[in-house]
Design a protein around this motif. Sequence first.
Motif, PDB file in Angstrom:
ATOM      1  N   UNK A 169       0.805  -1.234   0.000  1.00 33.26           N
ATOM      2  CA  UNK A 169       0.000   0.000   0.000  1.00 33.26           C
ATOM      3  C   UNK A 169       0.834   1.278   0.000  1.00 33.26           C
ATOM      4  N   UNK A 170       2.153   1.174  -0.069  1.00 33.15           N
ATOM      5  CA  UNK A 170       3.000   2.356  -0.208  1.00 33.15           C
ATOM      6  C   UNK A 170       2.928   3.303   0.977  1.00 33.15           C
ATOM      7  N   UNK A 171       2.743   4.595   0.675  1.00 28.55           N
ATOM      8  CA  UNK A 171       2.750   5.611   1.728  1.00 28.55           C
ATOM      9  C   UNK A 171       1.588   5.445   2.698  1.00 28.55           C
ATOM     10  N   UNK A 172       0.516   4.806   2.251  1.00 27.04           N
ATOM     11  CA  UNK A 172      -0.611   4.574   3.158  1.00 27.04           C
ATOM     12  C   UNK A 172      -0.206   3.711   4.347  1.00 27.04           C
ATOM     13  N   UNK A 173       0.774   2.832   4.125  1.00 28.99           N
ATOM     14  CA  UNK A 173       1.235   1.980   5.218  1.00 28.99           C
ATOM     15  C   UNK A 173       1.861   2.807   6.323  1.00 28.99           C
ATOM     16  N   UNK A 174       2.649   3.817   5.947  1.00 28.04           N
ATOM     17  CA  UNK A 174       3.280   4.680   6.951  1.00 28.04           C
ATOM     18  C   UNK A 174       2.237   5.543   7.650  1.00 28.04           C
ATOM     19  N   UNK A 175       1.299   6.058   6.890  1.00 35.20           N
ATOM     20  CA  UNK A 175       0.238   6.868   7.478  1.00 35.20           C
ATOM     21  C   UNK A 175      -0.604   6.039   8.445  1.00 35.20           C
ATOM     22  N   UNK A 176      -0.840   4.775   8.102  1.00 36.55           N
ATOM     23  CA  UNK A 176      -1.666   3.917   8.941  1.00 36.55           C
ATOM     24  C   UNK A 176      -1.037   3.591  10.282  1.00 36.55           C
TER      25      UNK A 176
END
Length: 436
Positions: A84-91
């Motif tokens: 999921x790319x950057x969404x993984x870090x945001x999550x």
Amino acid sequence: MRFAAINTWVQGQRPEAATASGWIAFQIGVFLLPSSLLLAVPPLFWALLQGSRCKRRPWWNDRLNRVFLLIAVLMLLGASRAFSGWLAWFGLMNWLPFFWGFWGFQPYVATAEGRRRIALLFVSGTLPVIFTGLGQLWLGWSGPWQALGGLLIWHLAPGGMPPERLSGLFDYANIAAAWLAFSWPLLLAATFECFARFQAGKARWQLPLLLIFLIAQLTALYLTDSRNGWGAAVLALPLVLGPARWLWLLPLILLLLLPVGFAVLPVIPDLIQQPARALVPEAIWGRLSDLAFSDRPLASTRLGQWTVAAGLVAEQPWLGWGAAAFSLIYPSRTGVWHGHPHNLPLDLAISHGWPVALLLVGVVAWLLLRSARLGMATGPLFERAWWAAVLILVLLHASDLPLYDGRINVAGWLLLAGLRLNPINITAAKGCDAIN
């Protein structure tokens, strides 16, 4: 004199482990939390800083903190290679800050008296949710409502979200139901305590107000049309009243629920089911039997989501796909969009791998079982209500994910922090050493 009286009340029931300014900030944050995460975060963050400065044994010496550190490392490793790319870090923001919060909030819920005060603040802070929700459905209120020059906005959906379902200050009816459900046992405890005082010749005007509040919250919970919320309302009653009353209470509840079961279960003969459906409101038995969605495709049901979710876990079992990956993959495989799999262990396993899911679920289960073994689930009234509130939140996450609303997430970790302590001996403990 008036300021001194207010200060005395605010500082009342303060655990010795908590600083004066941190205790004030913590109470303000809890009271504001259901109305606005934006307003609640600054005082809660100050309280967190103060709680983290408390002179107690080192952070590393708490074994649960070591488990959370391991979970955080696994989450970071998974995010570095996530689908999921950057969404993984945001999550990760849904988890990593709360591991700190679990530690830093413990001084404020270190005693039974402190937990009682916080429980009452949760109850009183819920009033705007009830008020706006009932106004939304009965008086046609709608947003957006703004304050602080537009910095604070309440998007009060006209007629509810989804339509004809109470959502109040929350984005969706199921999220509002989650808040009303976990605060329900706390309100029950406040009402039962007030009733006992009324019988002793006290609280002559408080009890009628609390009864109105009780009816209003139960009405609001019913109007969310949330099956999880309805179940939580029933479950809370025996948990708060305690095992001493189960001998007569549980048969009574089962007897009252019998017509509902007859009206809902498909195996019941029509000769019995039709009279039961005439007795039970259609809004209840129709919702419980999923009448409005009986023709939904499998991909739109919980069963369909859980089946695909289990397959995704099997494909990436160790570090997962990354946070929010389910919302990207599920539409491509089924043609139907869903933001999450409506089950927290599955969501954790998809996003971060089964070791993270197993560790986190294990920590929460251990906290519930240990606190029950130490007497919280069968102890004083507000201790039972606190334990029930945590259990209800845990059960809600078996078929939904209300924690993705920040207010529910903060409340859940705060309540969990209250289970970290020994509910039998904590009142006799002194200072920061009260945290075991």
